[in-house]
Design a protein around this motif. Sequence first.
Motif, PDB file in Angstrom:
ATOM      1  N   TYR A   1     -18.933  -3.673  60.212  1.00 41.62           N
ATOM      2  CA  TYR A   1     -17.483  -3.727  60.434  1.00 41.62           C
ATOM      3  C   TYR A   1     -17.161  -4.557  61.676  1.00 41.62           C
TER       4      TYR A   1
ATOM      5  N   HIS B   1     -17.095  -3.576  50.683  1.00 41.80           N
ATOM      6  CA  HIS B   1     -16.367  -2.994  49.564  1.00 41.80           C
ATOM      7  C   HIS B   1     -17.261  -2.124  48.697  1.00 41.80           C
TER       8      HIS B   1
ATOM      9  N   HIS C   1     -17.666   1.087  50.402  1.00 39.45           N
ATOM     10  CA  HIS C   1     -16.456   1.894  50.361  1.00 39.45           C
ATOM     11  C   HIS C   1     -16.321   2.581  49.005  1.00 39.45           C
TER      12      HIS C   1
ATOM     13  N   SER D   1      -6.745  -2.753  40.794  1.00 41.64           N
ATOM     14  CA  SER D   1      -6.689  -2.450  42.222  1.00 41.64           C
ATOM     15  C   SER D   1      -7.952  -1.741  42.692  1.00 41.64           C
TER      16      SER D   1
ATOM     17  N   LEU E   1      -6.062  -8.741  44.666  1.00 40.24           N
ATOM     18  CA  LEU E   1      -5.680  -8.518  46.065  1.00 40.24           C
ATOM     19  C   LEU E   1      -4.260  -7.965  46.136  1.00 40.24           C
TER      20      LEU E   1
ATOM     21  N   LYS F   1      -1.076  -0.980  46.329  1.00 40.03           N
ATOM     22  CA  LYS F   1      -1.538   0.402  46.247  1.00 40.03           C
ATOM     23  C   LYS F   1      -1.479   1.092  47.606  1.00 40.03           C
ATOM     24  N   ARG F   2      -1.945   0.379  48.654  1.00 41.45           N
ATOM     25  CA  ARG F   2      -1.951   1.008  49.970  1.00 41.45           C
ATOM     26  C   ARG F   2      -0.569   1.025  50.610  1.00 41.45           C
TER      27      ARG F   2
ATOM     28  N   TRP G   1      -4.464  -1.983  59.899  1.00 44.26           N
ATOM     29  CA  TRP G   1      -5.455  -3.065  59.879  1.00 44.26           C
ATOM     30  C   TRP G   1      -5.706  -3.520  58.450  1.00 44.26           C
TER      31      TRP G   1
ATOM     32  N   HIS H   1      -5.620  -7.507  54.337  1.00 47.07           N
ATOM     33  CA  HIS H   1      -5.507  -7.835  52.912  1.00 47.07           C
ATOM     34  C   HIS H   1      -4.237  -8.615  52.601  1.00 47.07           C
TER      35      HIS H   1
ATOM     36  N   SER I   1     -11.840   4.390  57.699  1.00 43.35           N
ATOM     37  CA  SER I   1     -11.891   4.927  56.337  1.00 43.35           C
ATOM     38  C   SER I   1     -11.591   6.421  56.384  1.00 43.35           C
TER      39      SER I   1
HETATM   40  C1  HEM Z   1     -10.052 -10.266  55.016  1.00 42.45           C
HETATM   41  C2  HEM Z   1     -10.906  -9.930  54.120  1.00 42.45           C
HETATM   42  C3  HEM Z   1     -11.155  -8.482  53.760  1.00 42.45           C
HETATM   43  C4  HEM Z   1     -11.551  -7.461  54.565  1.00 42.45           C
HETATM   44  C5  HEM Z   1     -11.876  -7.521  56.050  1.00 42.45           C
HETATM   45  C6  HEM Z   1     -11.614  -6.281  53.741  1.00 42.45           C
HETATM   46  C7  HEM Z   1     -12.008  -5.045  54.175  1.00 42.45           C
HETATM   47  C8  HEM Z   1     -11.901  -3.910  53.444  1.00 42.45           C
HETATM   48  C9  HEM Z   1     -12.340  -2.624  53.861  1.00 42.45           C
HETATM   49  C10 HEM Z   1     -13.036  -2.355  55.183  1.00 42.45           C
HETATM   50  C11 HEM Z   1     -12.045  -1.727  52.899  1.00 42.45           C
HETATM   51  C12 HEM Z   1     -12.272  -0.250  52.963  1.00 42.45           C
HETATM   52  C13 HEM Z   1     -10.963   0.386  53.235  1.00 42.45           C
HETATM   53  C14 HEM Z   1     -11.082   1.699  53.923  1.00 42.45           C
HETATM   54  O1  HEM Z   1     -12.141   1.974  54.468  1.00 42.45           O
HETATM   55  O2  HEM Z   1     -10.050   2.402  53.967  1.00 42.45           O
HETATM   56  C15 HEM Z   1     -11.411  -2.452  51.839  1.00 42.45           C
HETATM   57  C16 HEM Z   1     -10.956  -1.891  50.689  1.00 42.45           C
HETATM   58  C17 HEM Z   1     -10.557  -2.623  49.601  1.00 42.45           C
HETATM   59  N1  HEM Z   1     -10.448  -3.990  49.525  1.00 42.45           N
HETATM   60 FE1  HEM Z   1     -10.827  -5.265  50.979  1.00 42.45          FE
HETATM   61  N2  HEM Z   1     -11.268  -6.614  52.458  1.00 42.45           N
HETATM   62  C18 HEM Z   1     -10.990  -7.958  52.425  1.00 42.45           C
HETATM   63  C19 HEM Z   1     -10.631  -8.700  51.317  1.00 42.45           C
HETATM   64  C20 HEM Z   1     -10.399  -8.166  50.058  1.00 42.45           C
HETATM   65  C21 HEM Z   1     -10.171  -8.932  48.853  1.00 42.45           C
HETATM   66  C22 HEM Z   1     -10.188 -10.464  48.783  1.00 42.45           C
HETATM   67  C23 HEM Z   1      -9.951  -8.040  47.847  1.00 42.45           C
HETATM   68  C24 HEM Z   1      -9.652  -8.269  46.387  1.00 42.45           C
HETATM   69  C25 HEM Z   1      -9.822  -9.304  45.689  1.00 42.45           C
HETATM   70  C26 HEM Z   1     -10.051  -6.724  48.425  1.00 42.45           C
HETATM   71  C27 HEM Z   1      -9.861  -5.563  47.716  1.00 42.45           C
HETATM   72  C28 HEM Z   1     -10.049  -4.304  48.234  1.00 42.45           C
HETATM   73  C29 HEM Z   1      -9.909  -3.102  47.475  1.00 42.45           C
HETATM   74  C30 HEM Z   1      -9.507  -3.017  46.018  1.00 42.45           C
HETATM   75  C31 HEM Z   1     -10.210  -2.046  48.334  1.00 42.45           C
HETATM   76  C32 HEM Z   1     -10.179  -0.557  48.008  1.00 42.45           C
HETATM   77  C33 HEM Z   1      -8.813  -0.045  48.343  1.00 42.45           C
HETATM   78  C34 HEM Z   1      -8.698   1.404  48.120  1.00 42.45           C
HETATM   79  O3  HEM Z   1      -9.651   2.012  47.670  1.00 42.45           O
HETATM   80  O4  HEM Z   1      -7.616   1.913  48.427  1.00 42.45           O
HETATM   81  N3  HEM Z   1     -10.343  -6.829  49.766  1.00 42.45           N
HETATM   82  N4  HEM Z   1     -11.353  -3.778  52.195  1.00 42.45           N
END
Ligand code: HEM
Lengths: 265, 409
Positions: free
Chosen positions: A173, A219, A222, B78, B135, B141-142, B152, B157, B408
């Motif tokens: 992270y 991801h 997670h 999502s 995305l 969703k959030r 953050w 995102h 998280s």
């Molecule tokens: C800047 C780039 C990104 C970073 C730093 C990032 C980081 C993260 C992190 C750390 C989580 C976990 C969230 C948590 O712990 O609460 C997360 C969840 C997620 N991210 Fe990303 N992500 C990035 C880009 C993307 C992209 C490009 C997509 C989709 C195409 C995406 C889709 C998701 C989804 C679907 C989740 C789960 C959300 C949920 O369960 O509510 N992310 N992301």
Amino acid sequence: MNWFDFPYFAAAATLFWVIAMILLFVSNKNTNRWSHVFIILGLATMISFATILWVRIGRPPMRTLGETRLWYTLFLGLIGYAGYLKWKYRWFISYSLGMAILFLGINALHPETYDKVMMPALQSPWFVPHVIVYLFAYALLAASALVALKGCWLMFRKQSTEKLLPLADNMVYLGVSFLTLGLLFGALWAKEAWGHYWTWDPKETWAFLTWLAYLGYMHIRHFRPGNAKTAFRILVFAFGILILCWFGVYYMPSAKQSVHTYSQQ
Amino acid sequence: MPETQNKIMWQAPWGYRESFSISVGLLFIGWLLEWFSNAPLVEIASYPTNRYMAVIWLTVGAVLFFTARKNFLVKWLSSVPAAIASVGLLALLSLFLGFFAQTPNDTSILGRLGISHMTDSWPFLIAILWVIICLEMAVLKRIRRFKWKDTWYILSHLGLLIAIIGGVFGAPEVERLVMNAFEGRTIWMAQQPDGKMKEVPVAVKLINFDIEEYPPKLAIVDNTTGKVLESMGKPQYQLMDEDTLQIWKYQIIVKKYYSMAAKVEKAYYPVETIGAAPAALITTTRNGQTTEGWTYSGSLNFQPEALKINSEHSLIMLPPEPKHYFSDAVVITPDQKRDSVRIRVNEAVKVNGWKIYQLDYDTDMGRWSNKSVLELVHDPWLPIVYIGIFMMIGGAIMLFWQGKNNSSK
Ligand code: HEM
């Protein structure tokens, strides 16, 4: 010469920081009050020097190779200390101070670089932040890879890896936050210097792929936090991509088009 | 793990297997389109189609989310597996992009599949559209059940989403033109990447192009091999920035130095003519033996001259390297507003929605070049991209501060 006093300041800062690190490692507690004092003394020394230099030359000292290293030292120290305050990783502050001392040393041994101006494209306010965040990103991600390797080894020996996975996750992270900054600072700089923020230059493409590999890791973790074995493996693999990106780009057929292959001198 | 093993493929909820299958399917659809469609994508996606596409695509996502949030398809879009599979497809295409040289008019199989012009190929567009919709869903969703702790997440995102939208849909509107400006002439035509000339709404009158140079470097060469002497495996060059220098084992004193000089009979004198170059009168001393003489870096018009120290070694002066180069110019907009500007590397000038960059000059002529090559860039979507980038910077800093455990649930 304006850098006349540099060796004294450099020696003082080095001394303070070495003492701080020794204190950190001889004391069993993760936070030793005196080590904080010495870290701050070292930082204060470097801030004073940078301020004096700035006043003397009447412009921000950001133009020459020597000046660039001065900022590396300062920010490695500051960010390293901030990160240490927050996360209490001893290796992190030691790495930061170690790198800072290294840059001080290079400067002290090569006084000629104080005046050596860099090629025009590199003279940008984004240059220093771009390099610094990558120094931190690579260190943190390398550390996460080491943790992952240890995890693989312990799993092979059928021993517990309970504590390792959260540690690896946190390092990723932190590492990814720096990696993201590196990518973005790079984009902002490219816009200023070359007219566009993203050109899919091979070097950029490979940096992007590295970033995606780590995003993938975050991801996947997670989504299904339980599976430690897969996590460790992905992490080692991601670091492999990082290394490939770092060293391998120049050997790809696409590299002929890269603007990033400057050879200075 | 249990769910993927017990579940029949394509039965809801979809996981990694379904997601990656869809990625593969989309890749083949992209390749088919690339192979059989006649019109190049660059033309289809040009202004104003790009704007319709942006609006339609984002609206489709939003409508889907708000009308059918509970539908398994929307839930899947999502989810992490869809995110990983979509980004995975983009990563695969970037891998091709990072590996194969990019050449626009390639007719080999790589060209026909779009691999050698990846960024404007069908597979790439499809992959990006897929990433965008995933995305968008992940963000919505959030946002719908927003908690401050997730700031953050939204910044990272949503910032990425905004930056991608600005970059991808804005790409067809980016104009990058090259202008050859000549001293004393007013020019308002610039060259497009395809070689055609185009009128730009900014005229440039170049007043003066100039180069600031570093002091020249000195080095000692071996008279028989002609190679620069090394120390610890590195050739020893010394910047001539002081009057006394030490190179290799020679003590060097610079007695006279002219940054612009030419030879008249046996000595050098300061002159301002084209091709004037640095000259120095130098004394070298080693083991009590002293030699004195001129050394000259030479230029397009004049021969360089080395100082022969003894039968073994000579001292040479290298042509100085540019420190900065810049164009002083007057820029004129259609409403006849004039502005004096200095354009230098890393310091572009903004005029009438265009940014003007110092790109190049006539390198054979060096500082006497009366031609300056400028790049004119126009990107109306840039502010959008910057909003996204700065949101992501904020998100990354917060991510560093919160780390894994606090970000998280
Ligand atoms: C800047 C780039 C990104 C970073 C730093 C990032 C980081 C993260 C992190 C750390 C989580 C976990 C969230 C948590 O712990 O609460 C997360 C969840 C997620 N991210 Fe990303 N992500 C990035 C880009 C993307 C992209 C490009 C997509 C989709 C195409 C995406 C889709 C998701 C989804 C679907 C989740 C789960 C959300 C949920 O369960 O509510 N992310 N992301």
